[in-house]
Design an enzyme around this catalytic site. Structure first.
Site: not given
Length: 183
Positions: A136, A149
């Site tokens: 990501s 995350y």
């Protein structure tokens, strides 16, 4: 000739579902979701015949069982893994519970690591294969309320680079690649 098999984790929705559609005509897919009913509509819409292998990656024992089942299901035509399954539980780090942290680590890091380990053993026997790890952009930039995350997605980048280096040192003639895609 038998189609090459590719595992797509987190195939029931979002990016994983789109990946399944993109690959379905060219490969025989092993589709993963936490629950089989999550994949019912996708299976009806895809071209070709595909297999389902479900597990709740938040439970590490389920990941181990998944990897054992993958070994049996993969066969000689096993060619690729798309480690796409992931979860983001957004909140300030000081309020993250240990359960939420463990869940993100298990799904976003440990599952792809153990699946990659399993796949590499199969790929070496087949002399080819590809591992695609979903990172990501926040794995590179960081993001408020996504400390855990972001950390898990950054680990995908370094894990992928390390796998690629390791494979090249084991046997340069192997056609095994590892890449990260960071949307």
């Amino acid at each position: 000739m038998e189609k090459k098999k590719v595992l797509v984790t987190g195939a029931s929705r979002g990016i994983g579902r789109a990946i399944a559609f993109a690959l379905s005509g060219q490969y025989s897919l092993i589709l993963h979701a936490s629950k089989p009913e999550s994949l019912e509509s996708l299976l009806k819409e895809l071209d070709g015949e595909h297999e389902v292998l479900c597990a709740d990656f938040s439970e590490i024992n389920a990941v181990k069982e998944f990897c054992s089942a993958l070994k049996k299901m993969a066969g000689k035509s096993f060619y690729g893994v798309v480690n796409n399954a992931g979860v983001a539980l957004d909140k300030p780090l000081m309020y993250q519970s240990l359960n939420d942290i463990d869940k993100m680590l298990n799904i976003n890091v440990k599952a792809p690591l153990l699946i990659s380990k399993t796949a590499l053993k199969l790929f070496i026997g087949n002399k080819e294969g590809v591992i695609i790890n979903m990172g990501s952009c926040v794995g590179e930039t960081g993001n408020a309320f996504q400390v855990v995350y972001s950390m898990t997605k950054a680990s995908m980048v370094t894990m992928t680079k390390s796998i690629a280096k390791e494979v090249s040192l084991i046997d340069k003639s192997l056609n095994i690649r590892a890449v990260t895609v960071s949307p």
